[in-house]
Structures are given as C-alpha cells and as structure tokens.
Scaffold this active site. Structure first.
Site, short mmCIF file in Angstrom:
data_model
loop_
_atom_site.label_atom_id
_atom_site.label_comp_id
_atom_site.label_asym_id
_atom_site.label_seq_id
_atom_site.Cartn_x
_atom_site.Cartn_y
_atom_site.Cartn_z
N TRP A 67 68.02 49.51 59.45
CA TRP A 67 69.02 48.48 59.18
C TRP A 67 70.44 49.02 59.37
O TRP A 67 71.28 48.35 59.97
CB TRP A 67 68.82 47.92 57.78
CG TRP A 67 69.60 46.68 57.45
CD1 TRP A 67 70.18 46.39 56.25
CD2 TRP A 67 69.85 45.54 58.29
NE1 TRP A 67 70.78 45.15 56.29
CE2 TRP A 67 70.60 44.60 57.53
CE3 TRP A 67 69.53 45.23 59.60
CZ2 TRP A 67 71.02 43.38 58.05
CZ3 TRP A 67 69.95 44.00 60.13
CH2 TRP A 67 70.69 43.10 59.35
N HIS B 45 71.29 61.50 57.10
CA HIS B 45 70.90 62.63 56.24
C HIS B 45 70.26 63.74 57.07
O HIS B 45 70.44 64.92 56.77
CB HIS B 45 69.93 62.14 55.17
CG HIS B 45 69.52 63.18 54.20
ND1 HIS B 45 70.39 63.72 53.27
CD2 HIS B 45 68.34 63.82 54.00
CE1 HIS B 45 69.75 64.62 52.54
NE2 HIS B 45 68.50 64.70 52.97
N GLY C 150 70.38 38.55 53.85
CA GLY C 150 69.85 37.41 54.58
C GLY C 150 68.63 37.78 55.40
O GLY C 150 68.23 38.94 55.47
N LYS D 84 62.96 38.91 46.88
CA LYS D 84 62.07 38.45 47.96
C LYS D 84 61.13 39.57 48.38
O LYS D 84 60.03 39.32 48.89
CB LYS D 84 62.89 37.92 49.14
CG LYS D 84 63.87 38.92 49.75
CD LYS D 84 63.28 39.75 50.85
CE LYS D 84 64.29 40.75 51.39
NZ LYS D 84 63.75 41.60 52.44
N ASP E 270 65.26 34.32 53.51
CA ASP E 270 64.78 35.69 53.45
C ASP E 270 63.30 35.74 53.07
O ASP E 270 62.55 36.60 53.55
CB ASP E 270 65.61 36.48 52.42
CG ASP E 270 65.93 37.88 52.91
OD1 ASP E 270 65.34 38.32 53.90
OD2 ASP E 270 66.79 38.54 52.28
N SER F 264 58.15 43.34 58.50
CA SER F 264 58.49 43.58 57.10
C SER F 264 57.68 44.74 56.54
O SER F 264 56.46 44.67 56.44
CB SER F 264 58.22 42.31 56.28
OG SER F 264 58.22 42.61 54.90
N VAL G 250 61.08 53.74 53.05
CA VAL G 250 61.17 53.23 51.69
C VAL G 250 60.70 51.79 51.61
O VAL G 250 61.07 50.95 52.43
CB VAL G 250 62.64 53.33 51.18
CG1 VAL G 250 62.77 52.66 49.82
CG2 VAL G 250 63.06 54.79 51.10
N GLU H 259 61.22 48.99 49.29
CA GLU H 259 62.08 48.63 48.17
C GLU H 259 61.37 47.76 47.13
O GLU H 259 61.68 47.80 45.95
CB GLU H 259 63.33 47.90 48.67
CG GLU H 259 64.34 48.77 49.40
CD GLU H 259 65.21 49.59 48.45
OE1 GLU H 259 64.91 49.65 47.24
OE2 GLU H 259 66.20 50.16 48.92
#
Length: 344
Positions: free
Chosen positions: A12, A32, A137, A193, A246, A256, A281, A283
C-alpha cells in the site's frame, strides 16, 4: 511539485507513492529492509509487494529515516499498526518543522483501544505535528499500481488539511479522492472491515456459498455501525466508501490478505500456520482483539466479532462458531437499525 515522505514500502505504501509520483510529486520512500531500498533505486521495482510493476523514477528509496523526511512537510504513514509507535518515536528524535501526517493503515491498537490518529496525537509533540489526516477506502494496492479506477476518502479534524491531501492524491484518470469530516467513522469502518473480511474468508473456506457471505457482509456492517455510533461516529459514514465500499472489496477479493487468511482458517489451518504462510501483516487479527474489547467497553452487541475472537484466540472450530451464530435468539432487523440511528 512537492516533496513527500512515504514511510513504509509495503504494497500500500508503494502504491500510494506510485500515485503521488504520477501526480508530479517527488517521493521519498522509506523501507525497513535495505534490500527493498536497493531494488527500488536500481531496478525501479518492489517485486516482493507489487510484482511486475515498474515504479516511476521520481520515487527514491531510503533506508535512513532522517534522509527520507528531510525537506518534506507531508508524511504518509504506511506501516502496520503494531509498528506505528516505534516509527513515530524515531521520527521525534529528528529535528524538523511540524509535519502533516497522513496515516493509511487500518487498525485499532489492542488494550489501549486507540484509533491510529489518536496514537499519532499521543506520540507526537504538538510542536512537531501540524495535522493528522486519515486516508481510507476500498483500494487494493495491486489495482492502484495498474492505474485501475479507485476511489478513497480523506478525513481530518482540520478539513483544510484534508482538502490539501485530497489535492495531493487526486488523479483524474484513476484515483478519485473524497473528503469526509467524520474521522471516527472513517477510521472505525476501515479497521473493522478487516474483521468481517477474515470471517468472509472463513465462510468461503468452509464452502458455505454466496448466501452466507451476503449475510455476513450485511450483519457485519450492522456491527460496525453499532460500535461506530456508540463511539461518536455518524452512522451514514458506514454507507459510504469506508463502510460498505471497503467491506465489499475486502470480503470478495483474493487480493485481500484478510480474506486469504480467513480462507486458510476455514480450510482447517491454525492461526500460527496461517500467519506464517501469509508473509505479510494481517491487520484483522489484532483488530479483532481490539474490537472485542471495545464491544465490552461500550456495551455493544457484536456477535460476529465475538465468534471470530473465539476462533482466533480460544481455539473454537470455525464451523462450531457459525453454528452458534445461527442458533442465536431471534431478533428484528429494523429494530436493530433504529437502535443504531438512535445513538446518533
């Protein structure tokens, strides 16, 4: 042209750097991992997160945080929720004028139960922080980096700051940006979401079909709105991009990571195996814990969240959790809606 620092070179963060570069800005992208920085600068690619995408040459990678934020006034904070405090504390050590920080991660911190904008405000001294803006979004990084049409929302306590960020990102060809003054609603919708997307992946892993997913998305939206309204959000926000928009994209797409993680859980893998397999990750796992705690704090009924919490943290089998949901006491759908609207 403006100089903009993007902190976080995951999918992202890299995709948003791509949009900003397309809009004519010079982007300083902090990663990183030094290998990621070298790849961005030498080949103009980030194959681990956006395979096959050639990045604009105006995106320059940095492994030094200080160099990445030098001479910028706007920072895009695109690191996972669990890393935000660490990055902000490193940022505080650097002498700089006040920044506008645009956070683009979707999560809530467990235990503290703070939204990300609240974490930023808690960590950053006022002398170093100009404004906090949320960007959220229905937006898969893979599609944005292919310049496929996408719409998002920006929100802030200072709507002038939100409009300035809208101007930075808005691209008339493929990236349309709306504004919304409801910071709480935008953040809660974007974070929760991921919980419903995990659950949607589980139902697909169990091969329960489209009826189950439609019910899940609809009732999941009701849970998000119930909690959001109790926390002070405008219920209408959840009918927009950071609510139903979303939810649709995250619950129905193989892009996703939360859906993919849930799908593996539904197929019988345990949580540790799933997280190791993902390599990125997820989330929704941490957010499920936070949302479960928020439901208790605000005395809000969130049966889907509770069921997923039991699957993730109490070793309840996914099918057993679904059976328990179906056996709940009968209720009235419109009465539920009236209660949500009544809170506002």
């Amino acid at each position: 042209m403006k100089r903009i620092g993007v902190l976080g070179a995951g999918s992202w963060g890299t995709a948003l750097a791509f949009v900003l570069a397309d809009n004519g800005h010079k982007v300083k992208l902090w990663a990183h991992r030094s290998e990621t920085v070298d790849e961005i600068n030498e080949t103009h690619r980030n194959e681990r997160y956006l395979p096959g995408i050639e990045l604009p040459t105006s995106i320059v990678g940095y492994s030094s945080l200080q160099e990445a934020v030098e001479d910028v006034s706007t920072i895009i904070l695109a690191v996972p929720t669990k890393a935000i405090r660490e990055v902000l504390r490193k940022l505080i050590e650097i002498e700089h004028p006040p920044y506008t920080i645009v956070h683009v991660s979707k999560g809530i911190e467990p235990d503290s139960l703070l939204r990300i904008s609240e974490i930023v405000e808690e960590e950053m001294p006022p002398r170093l922080l100009k404004d906090v803006v949320v960007l959220s979004g229905p937006s898969h990084a893979e599609e944005v980096s292919k310049r496929q049409p996408t719409t998002v929302t920006v929100s802030s306590k200072n709507m002038q700051a939100a409009e300035e960020v809208q101007e930075l990102f808005n691209n008339q060809h493929y990236f349309r940006v709306y504004t919304n003054p409801d910071v709480i609603g935008v953040e809660i919708g974007g974070a929760l979401k991921n919980i419903i997307a995990l659950a949607a992946g589980i139902t697909d892993g169990l091969e329960y079909g489209d009826n189950a997913k439609a019910a899940l998305i609809t009732r999941g939206l009701a849970e998000i709105a119930r909690l959001g309204a109790a926390m002070g959000a405008n219920p209408l926000t959840f009918s927009g991009l950071t609510g139903i928009g979303d939810l649709i994209v995250t619950c129905t797409s193989v892009h996703s990571r939360n859906w993919r993680a849930g799908n593996l859980l539904g197929k019988g893998h345990n949580l540790d195996e799933v997280l190791a397999n993902m390599g990125m990750v997820v989330e929704g796992v941490r957010t499920t814990k936070a949302a479960y705690q928020l439901a208790e704090k605000y005395d809000v009924q969130m049966p889907l969240t509770k069921a997923l919490y039991n699957v993730l943290f109490n070793n309840v089998h996914p099918k057993q959790a679904v059976d328990a949901l179906m056996a709940r006491t009968k209720t009235h759908e419109m009465e539920d809606l009236a209660n949500i609207l009544g809170r506002s």
